[in-house]
Each structure stands twice: as C-alpha cells, then as structure tokens.
Write a protein that holds these residues in place. Sequence first.
Motif, mmCIF file in Angstrom:
data_model
loop_
_atom_site.group_PDB
_atom_site.id
_atom_site.type_symbol
_atom_site.label_atom_id
_atom_site.label_comp_id
_atom_site.label_asym_id
_atom_site.label_seq_id
_atom_site.Cartn_x
_atom_site.Cartn_y
_atom_site.Cartn_z
ATOM 1 N N PHE A 173 0.912 -1.258 0.134
ATOM 2 C CA PHE A 173 0.050 0.008 -0.198
ATOM 3 C C PHE A 173 1.034 1.354 -0.124
ATOM 4 O O PHE A 173 0.498 2.308 -0.602
ATOM 5 N N ILE A 174 2.156 1.031 0.578
ATOM 6 C CA ILE A 174 2.816 2.480 0.446
ATOM 7 C C ILE A 174 3.211 2.737 -0.809
ATOM 8 O O ILE A 174 3.487 3.822 -1.383
ATOM 9 N N SER A 175 3.677 1.320 -1.496
ATOM 10 C CA SER A 175 4.153 1.550 -3.066
ATOM 11 C C SER A 175 2.881 2.204 -3.931
ATOM 12 O O SER A 175 3.079 3.116 -4.567
ATOM 13 N N PHE A 176 1.816 1.887 -3.566
ATOM 14 C CA PHE A 176 0.476 2.327 -4.298
ATOM 15 C C PHE A 176 0.356 3.884 -3.930
ATOM 16 O O PHE A 176 -0.112 4.895 -4.663
ATOM 17 N N ILE A 209 11.981 3.638 -8.961
ATOM 18 C CA ILE A 209 12.499 3.866 -10.188
ATOM 19 C C ILE A 209 11.594 4.273 -11.333
ATOM 20 O O ILE A 209 11.882 5.128 -12.115
ATOM 21 N N LEU A 210 10.365 3.698 -11.141
ATOM 22 C CA LEU A 210 9.468 4.212 -12.313
ATOM 23 C C LEU A 210 9.108 5.796 -12.094
ATOM 24 O O LEU A 210 8.867 6.610 -13.029
ATOM 25 N N GLN A 211 8.750 6.403 -10.809
ATOM 26 C CA GLN A 211 8.335 7.785 -10.645
ATOM 27 C C GLN A 211 9.693 8.602 -11.043
ATOM 28 O O GLN A 211 9.365 9.607 -11.698
ATOM 29 N N ILE A 212 10.883 8.123 -10.718
ATOM 30 C CA ILE A 212 12.004 8.829 -11.310
ATOM 31 C C ILE A 212 12.176 9.053 -12.742
ATOM 32 O O ILE A 212 12.330 10.146 -13.184
ATOM 33 N N ILE A 246 9.334 -4.530 -0.323
ATOM 34 C CA ILE A 246 10.402 -3.682 -0.313
ATOM 35 C C ILE A 246 10.564 -3.617 -1.895
ATOM 36 O O ILE A 246 10.954 -2.512 -2.393
ATOM 37 N N ALA A 247 10.452 -4.544 -2.560
ATOM 38 C CA ALA A 247 10.845 -4.640 -3.879
ATOM 39 C C ALA A 247 9.762 -3.937 -4.571
ATOM 40 O O ALA A 247 10.248 -3.192 -5.797
ATOM 41 N N ALA A 248 8.645 -3.869 -4.509
ATOM 42 C CA ALA A 248 7.504 -3.097 -5.000
ATOM 43 C C ALA A 248 7.826 -1.765 -4.863
ATOM 44 O O ALA A 248 7.586 -0.906 -5.879
ATOM 45 N N ILE A 249 8.185 -1.271 -3.460
ATOM 46 C CA ILE A 249 8.638 0.280 -3.346
ATOM 47 C C ILE A 249 9.642 0.713 -4.201
ATOM 48 O O ILE A 249 9.643 1.651 -4.822
ATOM 49 N N LEU A 250 10.735 -0.040 -4.343
ATOM 50 C CA LEU A 250 11.913 0.313 -4.940
ATOM 51 C C LEU A 250 11.511 0.395 -6.731
ATOM 52 O O LEU A 250 11.894 1.565 -7.268
ATOM 53 N N SER A 251 10.688 -0.365 -7.025
ATOM 54 C CA SER A 251 10.386 -0.586 -8.594
ATOM 55 C C SER A 251 9.383 0.746 -8.729
ATOM 56 O O SER A 251 9.471 1.423 -9.674
ATOM 57 N N THR A 252 8.548 1.041 -7.816
ATOM 58 C CA THR A 252 7.700 2.283 -8.012
ATOM 59 C C THR A 252 8.668 3.407 -7.954
ATOM 60 O O THR A 252 8.519 4.214 -8.588
#
Length: 276
Positions: free
Chosen positions: A135-138, A199-202, A191-197
């Motif tokens: 949900f933090i990733s979302f 990277i995508l946002q950057i 954690i992987a979901a947050i990191l991937s998010t």
Amino acid sequence: MNNTSQNKSLIINLVSALLIFVVNLLINFILSPFIVQNLGAEANGFVQLANTFVSYVSIITIALNSMASRFITVSLVKGEKQRANQFYSSTFFGNVILLGVLIIPIAVMIYNLQHFVNISPSLVGQVKYLFSLIFISFFLSTAAPVWTVATFVKNKIYLQSIGTMLSTLTRAIAIGLLFMAFKPKIWYLGIAAILSTLILQIWQFYCKTKELNELKVKIEDVKWENIKELLASGIWNSVNQLGILLFGGLDLIFSNLFINAKAWGSFRLPRLFPIF
C-alpha cells in the motif's frame, strides 16, 4: 507531425509495448517458482491478495486520474496552457486529498487483517508487513503528479514502456538480492515493490521534465470545478474497472475465506498461468 514521423512513432510504440510484454513474461516465469520454492504456495497467494486489495482501493482514484491526460492534452492542443496546468495541478491535489481520506481506514484494515482473511499464525506478522509495504508503493505512485502525460502528449509512449521495463527489472533484482542475502521473508516483495515504484516515478519525472517542462504544480491553479469535471468524466472507468475486479478478483478473496489457508495457497497457483 507528418505521416512519416507518425508511422515511425507508431512502430516504436508498438515494438516497445511488445518488448515490455516479453520481459514481464520471462521475469514472471522465473520469479513465481522462485517465490513458491522459498516461501511456499500460501505466501505467494498473499502477494496476489495484497495486489487485489490495492486494485479495489485504486477504483476510487481511477475516476480522477483516468481522464487527466486527455483533458491536459486537449487543452495543450488548443493552446490553453493555463487550463492545462489547472487540470495538472487539480489532479495532483485531488489525489492527495483522496489518499489522506483513505490512509486511516487502510491502516485499520491492515492492523486487523487476520480478522478479514485466513492467515496461518506463523505468517500473520509477515503478511501485515507485506500489505503495508504494497500500500505504501500504491500511495507513492498515486501521490505523484501526472508525469505520464508528457509521453502521452508527445506521442512517445515507448518512453513509458522503457520506464515500466526498468521498474520490472528493479523489482526482480531486488527480490533476488534480498532472498540471497537474508533469510527469505514474504514482505521482501513489498520492499521490491516500493523500489520498483520509485524507479518508475524517477523515470517518469525525467521524461516529464525533458518533454513537457512547462507544466507545474501550483496551488493557485487548483480548481474544484476541474476536479468535478474529471470525476464526472472518469466515473464510468471506475465502474468498468469495478466490474472487471468483481468478475476476476472475488474468487481470490472467497476461496481464502472458505478453505484452509495452506490449501488456498496451492489452489491459487494455477491462477498464475492465465496471467502469462
């Protein structure tokens, strides 16, 4: 843009979309057995369940976001840069308000998660961490401005596909490194979901700055009438998405509620293959 340039952009967009599909296909085929082998079928089922919960919550934000790029693009094509910036700023602040309203009920739901779904006692803590991180990733992806509008306006959708590919690769690498360096835990996938998010946002911010830097978030450009217009136009997209989720997502929830948690995990494995 002449016909030659349009055809070239179309070909690039199609090729990039096909490439990201193939990359996702390969990564999922490799990752899914790896997750099941290290965490078990039940744990893998909770990864799917967490994403299903996020999909249901995202229905609320789809109404506001689904039409934002269209309204901004139309305004820019008409030369109405001020109106385009109003839609851009209004979408951002509308999302912040929605997330502010959602954060408390989501936190309460996660805290009492074991009362809503069947979880083996040994996995309760890990599953709660997983849901929290997913949900933090979302929240991170939804709270950001509509940076994707830049690739849409400039007809460079392939840039978005590149960002998605980088995000997917980041997720795969992060999961692999975490599982090899530490004792496997289900919440590592969060954690992987947050990191991937991130990277995508950057990447999306980079594309927006490079392709459409004239759009800026400004408080004075936030207009309630624009938010209402976006919601009125996008509400049917939310209804359509709700129908899709009710058709394809309820089985995941009900099967968890009515059968043993471990048996449910094994039952969910065949559901992976239609995704591929």
